[in-house]
Design an enzyme around this catalytic site. Structure first.
Site, short mmCIF file in Angstrom:
data_model
loop_
_atom_site.label_atom_id
_atom_site.label_comp_id
_atom_site.label_asym_id
_atom_site.label_seq_id
_atom_site.Cartn_x
_atom_site.Cartn_y
_atom_site.Cartn_z
N HIS A 209 0.80 -1.22 0.00
CA HIS A 209 0.00 0.00 0.00
C HIS A 209 0.83 1.28 0.00
O HIS A 209 0.30 2.35 -0.25
CB HIS A 209 -0.92 0.02 1.23
CG HIS A 209 -0.21 0.30 2.51
ND1 HIS A 209 0.50 -0.67 3.18
CD2 HIS A 209 -0.08 1.44 3.24
CE1 HIS A 209 1.03 -0.14 4.26
NE2 HIS A 209 0.70 1.14 4.33
N ARG A 210 2.12 1.18 0.27
CA ARG A 210 2.93 2.40 0.38
C ARG A 210 3.07 3.07 -0.98
O ARG A 210 3.36 2.41 -1.98
CB ARG A 210 4.30 2.08 0.97
CG ARG A 210 4.20 1.60 2.40
CD ARG A 210 5.52 1.62 3.14
NE ARG A 210 5.31 1.15 4.50
CZ ARG A 210 4.86 1.90 5.50
NH1 ARG A 210 4.60 3.18 5.28
NH2 ARG A 210 4.67 1.39 6.70
#
Length: 365
Positions: A209-210
């Site tokens: 998700h980063r």
């Protein structure tokens, strides 16, 4: 003694559950300690917020600031404006923040400007990576916090280097592991378990998700391609909304990659505990896999949780997709290290925290 407990995103909910339960026990034992649960609204998706309240037994928030959506600056401003109005109407003796999300930093700033003391649970964690919004949140929060509750000795050392008064630092352990131990017997298989006829240690669980990993479309596809091509088992990927949107735009598909909706706490941890390994760019998941004894591969150049590597089951491989083949070769050749559980990750952290908070009550008046 009245405390605000701030929660705004998935990691917060996991950490506040045992805190609230312990405060309620103190109240039943005649202690005059009360809390107001403030949900900032930072996460507003059902699976990323609502289900955690239901499954972890968290009561409905006393206040919801409704600050979800927008850029980080817009969200920070909305949280600060909402929380300031609340404190001006109904001040408290202490503001308790957890972790390193936007809500943590925003509410800390507001409380301190109104001369309300702040206690930071999970203080002193550092990655050294200033490209991470979380690192900025941690450093800002710890620069103005009054009381520091740490997960490890390393975090204590970081705070001492920063110049924090040692009498205000409390090494209490990892509160997220309290939630893990309490709910471990209730982990349950998600629908995908039966749909794919998954078996223990016969699949990989992936989370990404980063922004540094998923916003660069070519890099995201390169990661997925390397994982798929070098895995001997299926890959299950609960997709964060931001990542799902990118994959849809790229029309990326593979028979070995199974994209699913974000999972609840009990379902996700069922998959994690039974996986051959977890591949992630999350920090909190590396803590849970360490306690589970499940191999974990972290797609980052730095980590704020070094104990998961030095003591636990985690390996930090960096953000280059070319690092995937050798690490998966090591995994499938069963050459992974055996980890241990760090000190005070024993399920009793919330008890230590609330006992300390109660003993601090005279300092707050």
């Amino acid at each position: 003694m009245k405390i605000d407990i701030i929660a705004g995103a998935r990691p917060n909910f996991i950490k506040i559950a045992p805190l609230i339960e312990t405060i309620n026990k103190f109240k039943k034992n005649g202690k005059d300690i009360n809390y107001r649960l403030v949900h900032t609204g930072q996460h507003y998706d059902k699976n990323m917020s609502g289900s955690f309240f239901e499954q972890l037994g968290i009561p409905d928030p006393d206040v919801n600031l409704g600050a979800g959506g927008g850029t980080q600056a817009e969200q920070t401003a909305a949280i600060m404006m909402g929380y300031e109005k609340l404190l001006l109407l109904e001040p408290v003796d202490l503001c308790v923040v957890v972790g390193d999300v936007t809500s943590t930093m925003a509410c800390t700033i507001v409380a301190r400007k109104l001369t309300i003391p702040v206690a930071h649970i999970e203080a002193g964690i550092r990655s050294g990576d200033w490209t991470m919004p979380e690192e900025i949140n941690r450093v800002v929060t710890d620069s103005i916090t009054n009381y520091f509750f740490t997960t490890t000795v390393t975090a204590v050392e970081n705070l001492i280097k920063q110049g924090v008064d040692e009498s205000h630092i409390f090494f209490v352990g990892n509160i997220m592991i309290d939630t893990f131990f309490k709910n471990r017997n209730h982990f349950k298989p998600p629908l995908i378990w039966n749909q794919l006829q998954l078996k223990k240690e016969d699949y990989l669980l992936l989370t990404m998700h980063r922004p540094s990993n998923v916003d660069d479309k070519e890099k995201l596809i390169a990661f997925l391609t390397q994982i798929i091509n070098n895995s001997k088992v299926p890959v299950v990927f609960p997709v964060h909304p931001r990542t799902s949107k990118i994959l849809q735009e790229m029309c990326f598909e593979s028979d070995s990659l199974h994209l699913i909706e974000p999972l609840s706490y009990l379902e996700f941890n069922y998959l994690a505990e039974n996986a051959k390994a977890v591949i992630t760019d999350s920090g909190g998941i590396t803590e849970e896999t360490t306690v589970m004894g499940v191999p974990c591969i972290t797609l980052r150049n730095s980590t704020e949780r070094p104990e998961t590597i030095t003591i636990g089951t985690n390996e930090l491989i960096g953000s280059n997709p070319q690092a995937i083949p050798p690490i998966l070769k090591k995994l499938f050749e069963n050459q992974w290290k055996k980890g241990k559980i760090p000190e005070k990750w024993d399920g009793k952290t919330a008890e230590r925290i609330v006992e300390i908070l109660w003993n601090l009550r005279d300092d707050l008046n």
